[in-house]
Design a protein around this motif. Structure first.
Motif, PDB file in Angstrom:
ATOM      1  N   VAL A 163       0.867  -1.176   0.000  1.00  0.00           N
ATOM      2  CA  VAL A 163       0.000   0.000   0.000  1.00  0.00           C
ATOM      3  C   VAL A 163       0.906   1.230   0.000  1.00  0.00           C
ATOM      4  CG1 VAL A 163      -1.845   1.233   1.166  1.00  0.00           C
ATOM      5  CG2 VAL A 163      -1.764  -1.255   1.253  1.00  0.00           C
ATOM      6  N   THR A 229      -8.013  -1.417   2.899  1.00  0.00           N
ATOM      7  CA  THR A 229      -7.424  -2.186   1.802  1.00  0.00           C
ATOM      8  C   THR A 229      -6.737  -3.435   2.322  1.00  0.00           C
ATOM      9  OG1 THR A 229      -7.097  -0.152   0.526  1.00  0.00           O
ATOM     10  CG2 THR A 229      -5.807  -2.068  -0.116  1.00  0.00           C
ATOM     11  N   ARG A 358      -1.419  -1.104  -4.257  1.00  0.00           N
ATOM     12  CA  ARG A 358      -2.545  -0.221  -4.029  1.00  0.00           C
ATOM     13  C   ARG A 358      -2.026   1.122  -3.524  1.00  0.00           C
ATOM     14  NH1 ARG A 358      -4.474  -3.377  -6.732  1.00  0.00           N
ATOM     15  NH2 ARG A 358      -6.326  -4.687  -6.440  1.00  0.00           N
TER      16      ARG A 358
END
Length: 416
Positions: A163, A229, A358
């Protein structure tokens, strides 16, 4: 007098009107916060932290909390009780509550960044899954916390998640630059010590509080998106336990003014708390483990390697190479919760072969595909391109100009 029970007895003996129009429930919430802050400061000072200060300053705005049964929710209106003999307070909400009314357990009225907020605490059941779909307690994934990558996750089947937090870091940097520029612009209008500020100065201070509150809300929203996420990805991989490396020990190390600022903006405790809350609702267990040495130990030969400057860890002994954060996450997954800094890792870490990328902070300005902050001005061209030169001659000939310059002819205009 600092004990909560003593303060409550003093409140009862003082009678109505001691806290203005606040009822006894709201007044006790103020006393609870004051008592907790006092004993927290005493504990820190007893541990040797001389920078801790007792809550002696008078505050005009303090968060006030009411428990279930003392307030009433009617659509987008909330009835808050007040002192006896005064009218109740009706607060209008900008949107509906995100939870059913019967699940709300408490509300807190607070002011932050020049805005009035109603913080709602609700009882939410843990998610349930059909057989063979939910998280398995035997599947353990490691989570490495960082600044560039707030969360790097490695699961036992060789899948990884990265992330990116570069948008959050850019938000911190641009907010700091805007704050410095704003302070330099109004430095001449700042009142002297003991001098009352002008109306323009009060407007500037109000604007600064609004900007600071907006910055905090943006960063907080990005942290929630990043944690969501990770939890969604873990549920898809059927991970039942998350081993999270706890790096809060680095906060006690003085690393200079700039790096200390980065560590404070990192907000490690908030990242851990947000991830724990969302993982618990999803039925995933979170355990804190020691993460010392995970980013500087080769997972293949278990030797110490020099800290890389980039994101790639390369071992000079066995020629192993891999992503530094994912290697740390794979090592954290093998750590035992509650172990010391030198906890041996007997299990072989499974390095991710398939990595999912992400981004955190889609709500931040300039966090789209261009990854450019709209507040940053366009960079002007540096210098001039210079005089145009003719094409280079064939090899073996000199590159020096011979005769007249073809770009600056000396003949008459129009002559070729």
């Amino acid at each position: 007098m600092a004990g909560y029970q003593e303060l409550c007895r003093e409140l009862a003996a003082s009678g109505p009107g001691t806290f203005g129009e606040l009822d006894s429930t709201g007044a006790r919430s103020v006393l609870r916060r004051f008592s907790d802050a006092w004993f927290a400061a005493a504990k820190r000072r007893k541990a040797g932290d001389d920078s801790a200060r007792f809550p002696r300053r008078r505050r005009g705005l303090v968060p006030v909390r009411w428990y279930h049964g003392t307030f009433t929710v009617d659509g987008r209106r909330v009835r808050i009780p007040s002192a006896r003999g005064t009218c109740p307070l009706w607060v209008r909400l900008a949107r509906d509550l995100p939870y059913p009314v019967e699940q709300v357990r408490s509300i807190t009225l607070l002011s932050e960044g020049g805005r009035l907020f109603l913080d709602v605490t609700a009882e939410i059941p843990v998610a349930t899954y059909p057989p063979g779909v939910g998280p398995e307690p035997g599947r353990v994934a490691g989570v490495d916390l960082g600044i560039i990558h707030p969360y790097a996750v490695a699961e036992p089947d060789g899948a990884g998640l990265l992330v990116s937090g570069r948008a959050v870091r850019a938000e911190h940097r641009m907010h700091l630059a805007d704050t410095k520029a704003r302070r330099r612009a109004v430095a001449r209008r700042a009142p002297k010590p003991g001098q009352r500020g002008s109306r323009r100065w009060r407007q500037y201070r109000r604007r600064a509080r609004l900007v600071q509150g907006r910055h905090r809300r943006r960063v907080r929203q990005a942290q929630h998106e990043a944690a969501r996420t990770v939890v969604s990805w873990a549920v898809g991989q059927r991970v039942g336990v998350l081993h999270v490396g706890d790096p809060r020990g680095v906060l006690d190390i003085a690393a200079g003014r700039r790096h200390n600022l980065r560590l404070r903006q990192w907000q490690i405790g908030r990242l851990i708390q947000v991830l724990t809350d969302k993982a618990t609702l999803a039925g995933i267990t979170v355990r804190l483990v020691d993460e010392r040495g995970t980013s500087s130990t080769c997972p293949a030969c278990r030797r110490r390697v020099p800290k890389p400057r980039g994101r790639t860890l390369s071992c000079p002994h066995c020629r192993f190479s891999g992503h530094r954060d994912l290697v740390a996450a794979a090592m954290i997954a093998t750590r035992t919760p509650g172990g010391g800094p030198t906890t041996p890792t007997t299990a072989v870490p499974v390095l991710p072969g398939v990595v999912t990328h992400r981004r955190a902070g889609r709500n931040l300005p300039g966090a789209g595909r261009s990854r450019r902050d709209p507040r940053r001005p366009a960079r002007a061209a540096r210098g001039s391109v210079g005089l145009r030169r003719p094409a280079p001659p064939p090899s073996g000939e000199s590159l020096a100009l011979q005769g007249e310059d073809p770009q600056h002819p000396t003949g008459t205009p129009g002559e070729r």
